[in-house]
Scaffold this motif. Structure first.
Motif, PDB file in Angstrom:
ATOM      1  N   ASP A  26      30.893  39.207  41.749  1.00 15.76           N
ATOM      2  CA  ASP A  26      31.058  40.585  40.921  1.00 15.76           C
ATOM      3  C   ASP A  26      32.186  40.238  40.220  1.00 15.76           C
ATOM      4  N   VAL A  27      32.382  41.065  39.283  1.00 14.30           N
ATOM      5  CA  VAL A  27      33.810  40.881  38.510  1.00 14.30           C
ATOM      6  C   VAL A  27      34.907  40.834  39.102  1.00 14.30           C
ATOM      7  N   GLU A  28      35.132  41.790  40.204  1.00 12.59           N
ATOM      8  CA  GLU A  28      36.294  41.731  41.001  1.00 12.59           C
ATOM      9  C   GLU A  28      36.454  40.517  41.822  1.00 12.59           C
ATOM     10  N   GLU A  29      35.538  39.680  42.306  1.00 10.60           N
ATOM     11  CA  GLU A  29      35.785  38.608  42.923  1.00 10.60           C
ATOM     12  C   GLU A  29      36.340  37.528  41.760  1.00 10.60           C
ATOM     13  N   PHE A  30      35.701  37.416  40.706  1.00  9.59           N
ATOM     14  CA  PHE A  30      36.191  36.511  39.655  1.00  9.59           C
ATOM     15  C   PHE A  30      37.542  36.923  39.239  1.00  9.59           C
ATOM     16  N   LEU A  31      38.132  38.207  39.003  1.00 13.11           N
ATOM     17  CA  LEU A  31      39.428  38.620  38.664  1.00 13.11           C
ATOM     18  C   LEU A  31      40.433  37.971  39.765  1.00 13.11           C
ATOM     19  N   HIS A  32      39.946  38.137  41.176  1.00 12.45           N
ATOM     20  CA  HIS A  32      41.060  37.903  42.014  1.00 12.45           C
ATOM     21  C   HIS A  32      41.155  36.330  42.291  1.00 12.45           C
ATOM     22  N   GLU A  33      39.993  35.669  41.916  1.00  9.39           N
ATOM     23  CA  GLU A  33      40.159  34.053  41.791  1.00  9.39           C
ATOM     24  C   GLU A  33      40.928  33.602  40.548  1.00  9.39           C
ATOM     25  N   LEU A  34      40.512  34.400  39.435  1.00  5.33           N
ATOM     26  CA  LEU A  34      41.381  33.984  38.213  1.00  5.33           C
ATOM     27  C   LEU A  34      42.823  34.308  38.396  1.00  5.33           C
ATOM     28  N   ALA A  35      43.261  35.369  39.191  1.00  2.00           N
ATOM     29  CA  ALA A  35      44.774  35.434  39.404  1.00  2.00           C
ATOM     30  C   ALA A  35      45.384  34.327  40.009  1.00  2.00           C
ATOM     31  N   ARG A  36      44.452  33.927  41.223  1.00  6.81           N
ATOM     32  CA  ARG A  36      44.980  32.863  41.988  1.00  6.81           C
ATOM     33  C   ARG A  36      44.984  31.612  41.285  1.00  6.81           C
ATOM     34  N   VAL A  37      44.185  31.216  40.408  1.00  5.19           N
ATOM     35  CA  VAL A  37      44.218  29.902  39.493  1.00  5.19           C
ATOM     36  C   VAL A  37      45.402  30.156  38.703  1.00  5.19           C
ATOM     37  N   SER A  38      45.792  31.318  37.982  1.00  3.44           N
ATOM     38  CA  SER A  38      46.586  31.306  37.077  1.00  3.44           C
ATOM     39  C   SER A  38      47.895  30.969  37.825  1.00  3.44           C
ATOM     40  N   ALA A  39      48.025  31.798  38.979  1.00  6.82           N
ATOM     41  CA  ALA A  39      49.363  31.705  39.537  1.00  6.82           C
ATOM     42  C   ALA A  39      49.763  30.057  40.017  1.00  6.82           C
ATOM     43  N   ARG A  40      48.558  29.457  40.638  1.00  9.73           N
ATOM     44  CA  ARG A  40      48.424  27.927  40.801  1.00  9.73           C
ATOM     45  C   ARG A  40      48.889  27.045  39.838  1.00  9.73           C
ATOM     46  N   SER A  41      48.447  27.455  38.452  1.00 13.47           N
ATOM     47  CA  SER A  41      48.543  26.693  37.309  1.00 13.47           C
ATOM     48  C   SER A  41      50.022  26.552  36.817  1.00 13.47           C
ATOM     49  N   ARG A  59      42.870  55.897  30.206  1.00 10.53           N
ATOM     50  CA  ARG A  59      44.483  55.905  30.078  1.00 10.53           C
ATOM     51  C   ARG A  59      44.852  55.847  31.685  1.00 10.53           C
ATOM     52  N   LYS A  60      44.327  55.282  32.508  1.00 10.40           N
ATOM     53  CA  LYS A  60      45.044  55.166  33.743  1.00 10.40           C
ATOM     54  C   LYS A  60      44.688  53.716  34.214  1.00 10.40           C
ATOM     55  N   ALA A  61      45.957  53.265  34.446  1.00 11.86           N
ATOM     56  CA  ALA A  61      46.150  51.829  34.855  1.00 11.86           C
ATOM     57  C   ALA A  61      45.899  51.467  36.307  1.00 11.86           C
ATOM     58  N   ALA A  62      45.479  50.207  36.707  1.00  9.56           N
ATOM     59  CA  ALA A  62      45.290  49.922  38.051  1.00  9.56           C
ATOM     60  C   ALA A  62      45.214  48.395  38.254  1.00  9.56           C
ATOM     61  N   THR A  63      45.663  47.778  39.111  1.00 10.25           N
ATOM     62  CA  THR A  63      45.764  46.639  39.368  1.00 10.25           C
ATOM     63  C   THR A  63      44.507  46.173  40.351  1.00 10.25           C
ATOM     64  N   VAL A  64      43.490  45.397  39.478  1.00 12.49           N
ATOM     65  CA  VAL A  64      42.090  44.871  40.188  1.00 12.49           C
ATOM     66  C   VAL A  64      42.106  43.791  40.642  1.00 12.49           C
ATOM     67  N   ALA A  65      43.033  42.860  40.517  1.00 12.98           N
ATOM     68  CA  ALA A  65      43.147  41.511  41.176  1.00 12.98           C
ATOM     69  C   ALA A  65      44.695  41.128  41.159  1.00 12.98           C
ATOM     70  N   SER A  66      45.045  40.218  42.148  1.00 15.09           N
ATOM     71  CA  SER A  66      46.416  39.870  42.388  1.00 15.09           C
ATOM     72  C   SER A  66      46.332  38.378  43.044  1.00 15.09           C
ATOM     73  N   SER A  67      47.468  37.706  42.830  1.00 21.12           N
ATOM     74  CA  SER A  67      47.393  36.362  43.573  1.00 21.12           C
ATOM     75  C   SER A  67      47.975  36.648  45.194  1.00 21.12           C
ATOM     76  N   SER A  68      48.675  37.617  45.192  1.00 19.05           N
ATOM     77  CA  SER A  68      49.349  37.724  46.493  1.00 19.05           C
ATOM     78  C   SER A  68      49.656  39.332  46.762  1.00 19.05           C
ATOM     79  N   PRO A  69      49.872  39.629  47.887  1.00 15.76           N
ATOM     80  CA  PRO A  69      50.423  41.287  47.995  1.00 15.76           C
ATOM     81  C   PRO A  69      51.697  41.515  47.038  1.00 15.76           C
ATOM     82  N   GLU A  70      52.632  40.480  47.048  1.00 13.01           N
ATOM     83  CA  GLU A  70      53.876  40.691  46.356  1.00 13.01           C
ATOM     84  C   GLU A  70      53.561  40.792  44.948  1.00 13.01           C
ATOM     85  N   ALA A  71      52.551  40.114  43.999  1.00 12.88           N
ATOM     86  CA  ALA A  71      52.300  40.240  42.863  1.00 12.88           C
ATOM     87  C   ALA A  71      51.570  41.716  42.791  1.00 12.88           C
ATOM     88  N   GLN A  72      50.814  42.111  43.607  1.00 13.09           N
ATOM     89  CA  GLN A  72      50.063  43.432  43.572  1.00 13.09           C
ATOM     90  C   GLN A  72      51.289  44.620  43.366  1.00 13.09           C
TER      91      GLN A  72
END
Length: 247
Positions: A26-41, A59-72
């Motif tokens: 799903d899109v959420e899994e893709f975004l989590h992997e994207l966040a991890r790849v971005s951080a590693r790169s 108009r409401k923001a939310a973090t849908v993916a992150s490379s780590s708990p600290e990033a979130q």
């Protein structure tokens, strides 16, 4: 040679992003992997880059993916203040670059809070999506000036390529949801049609009369039409009604 190397790098990134879209459920899994790849790169030994993805809906923001708990946690700090670099990047579709949080004046309370957490530089880059959905890739570093020059250009290029992959992932999700909804609708229609047939046989009545009896039973018992139909079909002892559907 440098341009050839860059072209190969861009091709490999694009291929990897497309593979991520196809491999993600799903899109959420893709975004989590994207966040991890971005951080590693962008990270280097002893110099970790944190990455989060902010999604702005209604108009409401939310973090849908992150490379780590600290990033979130870094993303969520700005939500508490109601504004910040990532929300601005998503909302206004502009790149927001804070070279040194210690010298930044636009969001003073926010800046002091993330500075206390050790963050010194921030880069928020918007994804170019379709429709009203807004999103941004958020990068944090404990070192000032971390996202200058070549790194900034690399990050913006990466997000540009990622935007295409993300649009593809969203489309896949849309088609998948549409197929699932169609399948559910057909399954509901099947069990109702079978139940109507049973009522017609038992009461020697027309299809319209049988359906009216089914609706009346649903209304009287305050039970969904499909539930009443399923009960009738199950009473035959032949197992559930099957829908022949190819998704």
């Amino acid at each position: 040679m440098a341009s050839e190397s860059t072209a190969k790098s861009e091709t490999s990134i694009t291929e990897h992003l497309n593979e991520m879209v196809l491999a993600s459920s799903d899109v959420e899994e893709f975004l989590h992997e994207l966040a991890r790849v971005s951080a590693r790169s962008l990270s280097e030994p002893g110099d970790e880059v944190l990455c989060g993805v902010t999604l702005l809906r209604h108009r409401k923001a939310a973090t849908v993916a992150s490379s780590s708990p600290e990033a979130q946690a870094m993303d969520e700090i700005q939500y508490d203040f109601g504004d910040g670099p990532c929300m601005t990047a998503s909302r206004e579709q502009v790149t927001v670059h804070i070279s040194d949080v210690g010298n930044h004046e636009r969001w003073p309370q926010y800046s002091r809070t993330v500075l206390d957490k050790g963050v010194r530089s921030i880069l928020a880059i918007p994804f170019r999506l379709e429709g009203e959905t807004r999103a941004a890739l958020n990068l944090y570093s404990h070192r000032p000036g971390r996202f200058e020059g070549r790194v900034l250009a690399l990050a913006e290029d990466f997000v540009s390529q990622t935007s295409m992959a993300l649009r593809l992932a969203v489309r896949f999700a849309h088609y998948s949801d549409a197929a699932a909804n169609l399948k559910a609708t057909l399954e509901t229609r099947t069990v109702i049609d079978v139940a109507v047939g049973v009522i017609m046989a038992q009461n020697r009545c027309s299809q319209e009369e049988a359906f009216a009896l089914l609706k009346a039973a649903s209304s009287t018992r305050n039970i969904k039409l499909r539930t009443v139909a399923t009960t009738i079909v199950d009473s035959l002892g032949q197992g559930p009604a099957k829908t022949h559907y190819e998704g």
